[in-house]
Design an enzyme around this catalytic site. Structure first.
Site, PDB file in Angstrom:
ATOM      1  N   ASP A  62       0.843  -1.183   0.000  1.00 27.96           N
ATOM      2  CA  ASP A  62       0.000   0.000   0.000  1.00 27.96           C
ATOM      3  C   ASP A  62       0.882   1.238   0.000  1.00 27.96           C
ATOM      4  O   ASP A  62       1.729   1.415   0.884  1.00 27.96           O
ATOM      5  CB  ASP A  62      -0.928  -0.007   1.223  1.00 27.96           C
ATOM      6  CG  ASP A  62      -2.143   0.875   0.995  1.00 27.96           C
ATOM      7  OD1 ASP A  62      -2.448   1.193  -0.178  1.00 27.96           O
ATOM      8  OD2 ASP A  62      -2.801   1.244   1.980  1.00 27.96           O
ATOM      9  N   TYR A 101       1.215   5.587  -0.481  1.00 21.94           N
ATOM     10  CA  TYR A 101       0.721   6.739   0.291  1.00 21.94           C
ATOM     11  C   TYR A 101       0.819   7.946  -0.634  1.00 21.94           C
ATOM     12  O   TYR A 101       1.315   8.992  -0.259  1.00 21.94           O
ATOM     13  CB  TYR A 101       1.650   6.876   1.517  1.00 21.94           C
ATOM     14  CG  TYR A 101       1.199   7.731   2.677  1.00 21.94           C
ATOM     15  CD1 TYR A 101      -0.045   7.561   3.283  1.00 21.94           C
ATOM     16  CD2 TYR A 101       2.065   8.685   3.225  1.00 21.94           C
ATOM     17  CE1 TYR A 101      -0.409   8.317   4.382  1.00 21.94           C
ATOM     18  CE2 TYR A 101       1.705   9.439   4.331  1.00 21.94           C
ATOM     19  CZ  TYR A 101       0.460   9.260   4.901  1.00 21.94           C
ATOM     20  OH  TYR A 101       0.108  10.005   6.008  1.00 21.94           O
ATOM     21  N   HIS A 132      -4.299  13.603   1.215  1.00 21.29           N
ATOM     22  CA  HIS A 132      -4.551  12.711   2.355  1.00 21.29           C
ATOM     23  C   HIS A 132      -3.365  12.767   3.329  1.00 21.29           C
ATOM     24  O   HIS A 132      -3.554  12.883   4.542  1.00 21.29           O
ATOM     25  CB  HIS A 132      -4.764  11.277   1.858  1.00 21.29           C
ATOM     26  CG  HIS A 132      -4.796  10.242   2.938  1.00 21.29           C
ATOM     27  ND1 HIS A 132      -5.854  10.109   3.811  1.00 21.29           N
ATOM     28  CD2 HIS A 132      -3.899   9.294   3.301  1.00 21.29           C
ATOM     29  CE1 HIS A 132      -5.610   9.110   4.661  1.00 21.29           C
ATOM     30  NE2 HIS A 132      -4.423   8.601   4.375  1.00 21.29           N
ATOM     31  N   GLU A 178     -10.931   3.605   3.553  1.00 22.18           N
ATOM     32  CA  GLU A 178      -9.989   4.433   2.795  1.00 22.18           C
ATOM     33  C   GLU A 178     -10.273   4.266   1.310  1.00 22.18           C
ATOM     34  O   GLU A 178     -10.314   3.149   0.792  1.00 22.18           O
ATOM     35  CB  GLU A 178      -8.522   4.068   3.103  1.00 22.18           C
ATOM     36  CG  GLU A 178      -8.122   4.454   4.528  1.00 22.18           C
ATOM     37  CD  GLU A 178      -6.619   4.552   4.750  1.00 22.18           C
ATOM     38  OE1 GLU A 178      -6.176   5.487   5.423  1.00 22.18           O
ATOM     39  OE2 GLU A 178      -5.885   3.681   4.252  1.00 22.18           O
ATOM     40  N   GLU A 211      -9.321   4.149  -2.182  1.00 20.67           N
ATOM     41  CA  GLU A 211      -8.073   3.940  -2.923  1.00 20.67           C
ATOM     42  C   GLU A 211      -8.345   3.286  -4.272  1.00 20.67           C
ATOM     43  O   GLU A 211      -9.407   2.707  -4.497  1.00 20.67           O
ATOM     44  CB  GLU A 211      -7.126   3.005  -2.132  1.00 20.67           C
ATOM     45  CG  GLU A 211      -6.761   3.501  -0.753  1.00 20.67           C
ATOM     46  CD  GLU A 211      -5.517   2.804  -0.195  1.00 20.67           C
ATOM     47  OE1 GLU A 211      -4.724   2.240  -0.977  1.00 20.67           O
ATOM     48  OE2 GLU A 211      -5.345   2.828   1.037  1.00 20.67           O
ATOM     49  N   ASP A 245      -9.271   0.160   1.789  1.00 23.12           N
ATOM     50  CA  ASP A 245      -8.276  -0.298   2.758  1.00 23.12           C
ATOM     51  C   ASP A 245      -8.778   0.040   4.167  1.00 23.12           C
ATOM     52  O   ASP A 245      -8.317   0.989   4.796  1.00 23.12           O
ATOM     53  CB  ASP A 245      -6.947   0.391   2.460  1.00 23.12           C
ATOM     54  CG  ASP A 245      -5.818  -0.168   3.310  1.00 23.12           C
ATOM     55  OD1 ASP A 245      -5.762  -1.391   3.491  1.00 23.12           O
ATOM     56  OD2 ASP A 245      -4.995   0.632   3.796  1.00 23.12           O
ATOM     57  N   GLN A 288      -4.309   1.605  15.162  1.00 23.85           N
ATOM     58  CA  GLN A 288      -3.146   2.126  14.437  1.00 23.85           C
ATOM     59  C   GLN A 288      -2.348   3.130  15.266  1.00 23.85           C
ATOM     60  O   GLN A 288      -1.115   3.072  15.317  1.00 23.85           O
ATOM     61  CB  GLN A 288      -3.628   2.776  13.134  1.00 23.85           C
ATOM     62  CG  GLN A 288      -2.504   3.246  12.213  1.00 23.85           C
ATOM     63  CD  GLN A 288      -3.038   3.751  10.870  1.00 23.85           C
ATOM     64  OE1 GLN A 288      -4.220   3.621  10.581  1.00 23.85           O
ATOM     65  NE2 GLN A 288      -2.165   4.322  10.053  1.00 23.85           N
ATOM     66  N   TYR A 303       1.573   1.714  15.781  1.00 24.28           N
ATOM     67  CA  TYR A 303       2.317   1.899  14.526  1.00 24.28           C
ATOM     68  C   TYR A 303       3.756   2.364  14.687  1.00 24.28           C
ATOM     69  O   TYR A 303       4.525   2.325  13.721  1.00 24.28           O
ATOM     70  CB  TYR A 303       1.542   2.812  13.577  1.00 24.28           C
ATOM     71  CG  TYR A 303       1.868   4.273  13.666  1.00 24.28           C
ATOM     72  CD1 TYR A 303       1.427   5.040  14.736  1.00 24.28           C
ATOM     73  CD2 TYR A 303       2.640   4.895  12.682  1.00 24.28           C
ATOM     74  CE1 TYR A 303       1.725   6.379  14.817  1.00 24.28           C
ATOM     75  CE2 TYR A 303       2.950   6.231  12.769  1.00 24.28           C
ATOM     76  CZ  TYR A 303       2.488   6.973  13.839  1.00 24.28           C
ATOM     77  OH  TYR A 303       2.792   8.303  13.919  1.00 24.28           O
ATOM     78  N   SER A 342      -9.124  -6.206   3.575  1.00 25.46           N
ATOM     79  CA  SER A 342      -9.074  -5.188   2.517  1.00 25.46           C
ATOM     80  C   SER A 342     -10.017  -5.664   1.414  1.00 25.46           C
ATOM     81  O   SER A 342      -9.994  -6.836   1.058  1.00 25.46           O
ATOM     82  CB  SER A 342      -7.664  -5.017   1.938  1.00 25.46           C
ATOM     83  OG  SER A 342      -6.716  -4.833   2.976  1.00 25.46           O
TER      84      SER A 342
END
Lengths: 429, 429
Positions: A133, A135, A140, A205, A207, A239, A246, A250, A263
């Site tokens: 994935d 970014y 965003h 999300e 995407e 996603d 998170q 993370y 997902s």
């Protein structure tokens, strides 16, 4: 790859398949691929035409040369073997199918291989070896970054490195999906210690999914100029993210359980050939941004795709009340700071081998304007401003029973609209 | 799972296979599994006994019941189908093989299925759907953390969350491997902008690989008390790392190109059954550390494994001079802050589905004492203190031609030593 030389972009072309010419997603100019099953239990590859699916293996007898072999290779649980044959073969397959589907003299031979009422489902189109994935949605990244670092939302590497991380392949599912709310550790900012329980900040999300067609050998990077030929096509990707899990987990190695519970991808693989009329220049980098480094530098005059995404919410109460899904926001695929080709080139530049069926997520694509937020955490300003739904309900994050529907399409004056279909998922407790 | 009730742990047992009784890694008490090929081009599963490999499919005719089916399922390019049959089946297979290999009356039937001189190679034992790398080596986490945050090396989540991230499956290769030095973006602290080129800080990481046997369904977490039954066995893992690429790219989503160019595993899967005599209590948490949360709490009185790892360096100059590999450091598997069972339980607690053949890396296992550093970045204090090799060479990070050899074994008074074999890789430019 220019729009004008490919006869499948002829806007006047119409298929003899009933309803296909006016179909909002799947006119004959699209011909996206998927894996489908029928009520006899058979699973294999097919091509969308209007509301129908043309069975690829059954159609092989009407095809010639490499296209025939490609249709035969689609007699499988996944499209990997077919796309591993390379982009020229898939182009040839679509060309031959286009001719057959627009030639009324072939209707009798072909229509027996069309399916609609006996279709029982669509499947994840590829066996996904690895899921990455990215970014690339700069708005965003700015929106999320500003929640944590108001004065400095983008980290220093963002405009040099196409930031990405490895995701989880095993939990990729096809639309329509049931998404079980994950439990995990979370820690409120003022709490002494973490607690365990169902995520309270479950988010979607918005995407796009980029599928790898042909791969590369370990240690042999894909040059950026050749990168597009390694892309099989695109789909829609949701996603799903547990923001509270998170936030606690993370550091320092990135998202883990916050993302790996599920997902969802849309089932149809729309080829870059079909999207050629909707290419546009990669948006100019804002003044002062560094130029891409040499291994990422390529002709970007037609390297972006004018694909629009829309996300809708349908709560259980809305469905019970007969209300239509409510559009939360829209997001353009042109919000990608890096081109699809740059993602492939970067991913492989250190020698990492890509394989057919690998999935690259673009990252959440927000437009940078109000109404263009690609996730609830952005829409609600970190969960601080609930959004009001037309039926009086409010939301900060997703509740059980909420269905999230993402649609995407490419539209341009004078061209039939090319649709990606939709990516649906319902949250269950 | 106790050591005493399993007759395969009898230290007096000896195989009739020549040299097996005194073999440093593979006595009959071990019987690790691998995928091997022979000069006739055939690839299939086998079991190590001394310097020989017993062909599993060929031996099936001498086995009964589920063990026979398991041996037949090893007639494949990977061990996934065999281990998917479950731990009881694999235990029964090892039991029957143990009896045959210690019973001289069966020698004539069995020895025709032994291979040595015709073996052409060993392979990655599983098809790896997903690879996850954990960060359970608390001394490694402290060593690395102190390079960046001298006053606060461990982040606040470390003692609550088994920190891990998704790795790259496609680039997993088996020992002995050629590891191509990756190129990528790096940025010196005092540089204005990043530059591109071959990594100058290429490192190894001393890890153990934990292989998943039976998986779980999406949305159905594996309880910690059942987690060990989902582990097929362990191998050695070298998680090669480009420290300079990592430093520039890893914020905010974790390591990406710094790790995905190559990971090397040793070929032999040593079962937890074989390691039962080498179980020990999970080391007590330092006073003041939080207790594991409920979903991670289990009986840890025999949840650790007394496995010792050793890492050796052999430079091109050393090989040319006829020098033996130089031991750089050692690391104990008991340096894991979390048990193997806790890793499996944590990974699945949000609903993530594990699949047979999934690979969990333990993270780098450093002992916390001088000589117990599991990577060069620790040994050289961030590249600041070069290490001297016996032949006069020095190293901060790996140079082209350097071969890294990791060995691992379990040793205890009164028991034959159980070896993991070795994991070798040579850096090429």
């Amino acid at each position: 790859m220019t729009a004008t030389t490919d006869f499948t972009h002829d806007p006047a072309a119409k298929s003899w398949v009933s309803g296909a010419a006016d179909h909002p997603d799947f006119p004959v100019q699209n011909l996206p691929l998927a894996i489908f099953s029928t009520d006899d239990g058979r699973i294999r590859g097919g091509v969308a035409i209007g509301d129908y699916i043309l069975c690829l293996p059954a159609s092989a007898e009407l095809l010639t040369g490499e296209a025939r072999k490609a249709a035969e290779a689609a007699d499988a649980l996944h499209l990997n073997a077919m796309f591993a044959m390379g982009p020229a073969v898939v182009t040839e397959l679509r060309h031959q199918l286009f001719r057959l589907l627009t030639d009324t003299s072939r209707q009798a031979e072909l229509e027996k291989h069309l399916h609609r009422d006996d279709v029982t489902g669509l499947h994840v189109p590829f066996h996904v070896g690895d899921y990455t994935d990215f970014y690339t949605g700069i708005h965003h990244a700015e929106n999320i970054g500003s929640l944590f670092r108001p004065d400095n939302p983008l980290l220093p590497n963002y405009k040099y490195v196409p930031i990405g991380y490895h995701g989880r392949s095993s939990s990729i599912r096809v639309s329509p999906a049931q998404v079980k709310r994950p439990s995990g550790q979370t820690k409120a900012p003022d709490a002494e210690a973490p607690s365990f329980g169902p995520s309270k900040r479950l988010d979607y999300e918005l995407e796009m999914a980029i599928w790898i067609g042909q791969g590369n050998d370990l240690g042999e990077p894909i040059p950026v100029g050749e990168a597009e030929s390694h892309i099989a096509g695109i789909s829609i990707l949701n996603d799903w993210s547990a923001r509270d899990i998170q936030a606690w987990e993370y550091q320092p190695l990135g998202p883990f359980l916050a993302k790996n519970f599920h997902s969802t991808v849309s089932p149809w693989v729309v080829t870059l050939d079909a999207l050629a009329p909707f290419r546009s220049a990669q948006p100019a980098r804002p003044e002062g941004d560094p130029a891409p480094m040499d291994y990422l530098a390529h002709d970007t005059s037609a390297a972006a795709f004018d694909v629009q995404m829309e996300v809708f919410l349908s709560t259980a109460k809305m469905r019970a009340g007969g209300d239509a899904p409510h559009r939360l926001s829209t997001g353009p695929m042109t919000a990608m700071y890096w081109t699809a080709a740059q993602l492939v080139a970067h991913h492989s530049v250190g020698g990492c081998n890509m394989q057919t069926g690998d999935l690259l997520g673009t990252g959440t694509l927000s437009s940078g304007e109000d109404g263009g937020e690609g996730s609830l955490i952005e829409l609600t300003r970190g969960g601080k401003q609930a959004i009001a739904l037309p039926n009086g309900e409010t939301r900060t994050f997703l509740e059980d029973g909420d269905e999230v529907i993402i649609r995407a399409y490419a539209e341009r004056e004078g061209q039939p609209r090319i649709g990606l279909g939709e990516c649906r998922g319902t949250v269950v407790g």
